[in-house]
Design an enzyme around this catalytic site. Structure first.
Site, short mmCIF file in Angstrom:
data_model
loop_
_atom_site.label_atom_id
_atom_site.label_comp_id
_atom_site.label_asym_id
_atom_site.label_seq_id
_atom_site.Cartn_x
_atom_site.Cartn_y
_atom_site.Cartn_z
CB SER A 237 -0.88 0.03 1.25
OG SER A 237 -0.11 0.36 2.40
CG ASP A 238 1.35 5.84 -1.45
OD1 ASP A 238 2.34 5.98 -0.70
OD2 ASP A 238 1.14 6.59 -2.42
CB CYS A 239 3.07 5.69 3.49
SG CYS A 239 4.53 4.76 2.98
#
Length: 685
Positions: A237-239
């Site tokens: 996932s993106d952060c």
């Protein structure tokens, strides 16, 4: 790479873990499992254009500048140097027991989103607006990072999957709705090509696509990525993106439901803290142990491919001496020189005589700026050469005076403001200069990722007013003006400055040695050969709404207006003549074209561009589509014979359902010849 062996190693290790231990391994800061002899590992590292955020490293041109080289092989070399430095750093970190953030070998680069809107703040992290160029640069960057040995030298990650390119302020809540045609014709090709080239990781985007968050989107992750493309790497996932699933997208109601939705859709790794709720999700039967095990095995397969569990660690012989070494800085300078795009050169004003003893003024906020060299997600270099430094170096006999002349973005109204003083000083320098280099543009703080204030995108594509006013005043004082534009996106400097300037040079964010690269081109030490990887629009052009992801009216492929400077444009100092271009063979997979070149001037590099125009009665096709690029080195007055192979993937039409087909009305091929302020297409028979 022995993927089968790595998968077996992963299964063996993971089979010894409890469910709770497996869950702890699904976050970016994965803790040690001492009873199994497993060290902690932090997955988060960055290497967009150099090993970032962990001390000194070679700082190469920003990604948009690398794209402007139109040379995939050069990008492959740059990425190879980056991963050498990354391995060297990792070897030392392991030696000293340092395993925290930014010390691993999993790099969350490259960014292969399509730069569809020139206002998007993160566009300079990408390889531009074209699917083909983005795919070629992305594939070559990934191959350079990962190497071609039995083990991964480092692991690349293609991001952000998918249909992600602003607005930055809406990215945590936004739902992208587009046609399947746009999805498959524009937004997915670079991801497909990099996946099929063997990229180790794919990162999901913050936004939703068609109602589902991208990090829990079953169409994107299951049907397309794992299903159609057979991706067998890890998905991250993106952060903070999984937290968005419940908190901002309101897709589910609780964090454990968000964690379960992402994991069950195929998100193996959470950059963030939402996966700590997987224990509760598991206890509530929201996720199965099978899902948890699958994710852990995917992650441990990558760690095994990196050689972490081998008795003799691969690439352990790469010494720390490669970091910021002479050879890498020579490559850095070469990449910076090839990235520079000459946009105007009235009456061959450039190059200037480097032995001149005239008075030279270097004026503008990017004259002495280091951040104007860097871009974002940057490495930290041991040496920076600003534009003013480079000009001093190349024009040693000249009297050189330097002034900021203006701030980047803002100006105060009162006469005692810093801005007023800056302009006065800039005009003073201009008044005693025979030639002025106006160093205008932006930096990574003016355009970039969403910051704490929620900003990042540009409000428009005009040169900021304080710079414009200063530059126009300089043009009133000095006849000989050369504009040096450092930026990561389309910027219109304004008609008065544009018309007055004898030459305009776009240097992007050119890396730590960028000022020298620009100066060497101005002095004629090196011939400019960069090409625009984006369209430069006119400042008053009415662009589509940024939140509209339809490709209608966007990029050179669908924009029907008159650009300021077109995609693929870039002037040189030599007249390179195409003495012949013809198709020499074709099969079901590709078409081969032969190009003959004759150089009528100084040694240079010609960036061959081949475009296709496909027509199909069933669907609308792009106005034109880049389908091949090739860099050719030409000696002074030399010739070259170049073969170019075109994959038929780029000679297809995309139907409304997203399927690619051979165009029923055929296609034509053209080579591109930049001239004046246009790109002329000449048909290849």
């Amino acid at each position: 790479m022995n993927c089968k062996k790595a998968r077996e190693t992963a299964r063996r290790i993971v089979s010894q873990m409890t469910v709770e231990e497996k869950i702890t391994q699904l976050v970016n800061n994965s803790p040690a499992i001492e009873r199994l002899g497993i060290n902690e590992y932090n997955w988060w590292n960055e290497a967009l254009h150099g090993v970032a955020r962990t001390g000194t490293a070679t700082l190469f041109p920003q990604a948009i500048g690398l794209a402007a080289t139109f040379d995939p092989e050069l990008v492959n070399s740059v990425a190879g140097a980056i991963s050498d430095e990354g391995r060297a750093k990792y070897n030392k970190y392991v030696e000293f027991g340092a395993r925290t953030i930014y010390k691993g070998l999993t790099y969350w680069s490259p960014n292969i989103n399509i730069f569809r809107d020139p206002r998007w703040g993160r566009g300079h992290e990408t390889y531009g607006e074209d699917p083909y160029l983005t795919a070629e640069m992305g594939v070559n960057f990934i191959k350079g990072i990962q190497g071609d040995g039995e083990y991964l030298k480092a692991a690349a990650c293609a991001k952000h999957f998918a249909v992600h390119s602003g607005p930055e302020m809406l990215r945590h809540t936004f739902d992208v709705k587009i046609s399947d045609k746009d999805l498959y014709e524009t937004y997915l090709p670079a991801f497909e090509r990099t996946v099929k080239a063997g990229v180790a990781g794919v990162m999901g985007a913050y936004n939703r696509y068609d109602g589902e968050p991208c990090c829990a989107n079953r169409k994107l992750m299951n049907k397309i990525l794992r299903g159609d493309w057979k991706f067998d790497g890890y998905f991250v996932s993106d952060c903070g993106a999984i937290n968005d699933i419940w908190k901002n997208h309101k897709f589910v109601e609780t964090p454990e439901e968000a964690a379960a939705a992402a994991l069950s859709a195929g998100c193996d790794l959470n950059c963030g803290n939402c996966y700590k709720h997987l224990v509760e999700a598991y206890e509530k039967d929201l996720v199965s142990e099978e899902d948890i095990t699958r994710a852990a095995e995917n992650l441990y397969t990558i760690r095994a491919l990196l050689g972490e569990f081998e008795e003799k660690r691969p690439y352990s012989d790469i010494p720390y001496s490669v970091v910021d070494c002479r050879e890498h800085n020579e490559l850095n300078l070469e990449a910076a020189r090839q990235s520079v795009v000459l946009l105007k050169n009235e009456n061959n004003f450039l190059p200037l005589d480097k032995n001149t003893n005239c008075n030279i003024g270097v004026i503008g906020p990017n004259a002495l700026s280091i951040i104007g060299l860097e871009g974002n997600y940057q490495a930290r270099a041991s040496k920076y050469i600003t534009v003013a430094d480079g000009i001093r170096s190349e024009f040693a006999n000249a009297q050189i005076r330097v002034s900021a002349g203006s701030g980047y973005l803002s100006a105060n109204a009162d006469d005692y403001s810093e801005q007023s003083n800056l302009i006065a000083d800039g005009l003073a320098v201009a008044s005693v200069s025979d030639t002025v280099f106006l160093c205008l543009g932006l930096n990574g703080n003016c355009e970039g990722e969403e910051d704490d204030a929620g900003k990042g995108d540009k409000p428009d594509i005009k040169l900021p007013e304080p710079q414009r006013k200063m530059a126009e005043a300089v043009c009133d004082i000095c006849e000989n003006v050369v504009v040096i534009l450092l930026c990561g996106s389309s910027v219109d400097i304004g008609e008065k400055i544009r018309n007055h300037a004898k030459a305009i040079v776009c240097g992007w964010y050119p890396g730590s040695l960028g000022g020298l690269a620009v100066a060497q081109i101005i002095a004629g030490e090196y011939a400019p050969c960069g090409r625009l990887p984006i369209t430069f629009y006119k400042g008053d052009e009415k662009l589509p709404e940024m939140a509209d992801y339809s490709m209608k009216g966007r990029t050179y492929r669908f924009f029907e207006g008159e650009p300021l400077y077109p995609f693929g444009f870039g002037l040189g100092y030599s007249d390179v003549e195409y003495t012949g271009a013809s198709r020499i063979s074709e099969n079901e997979n590709s078409v081969k074209v032969h190009v003959s070149l004759k150089n009528n001037g100084m040694a240079c590099k010609e960036k061959i561009q081949i475009y296709a125009i496909c027509t199909d009665s069933r669907t609308e096709t792009p106005l034109k589509q880049l389908c091949c690029v090739k860099a050719a080195s030409l000696d002074k007055n030399g010739t070259a014979e170049i073969d170019c192979e075109i994959d038929r993937y780029w000679l297809s039409a995309v139907l409304p359902d997203g399927s690619r087909v051979a165009p029923d009305e055929g296609y034509k091929l053209f080579y591109a010849k930049p001239c004046a302020d246009a790109v002329k297409l000449i048909e290849i028979k």
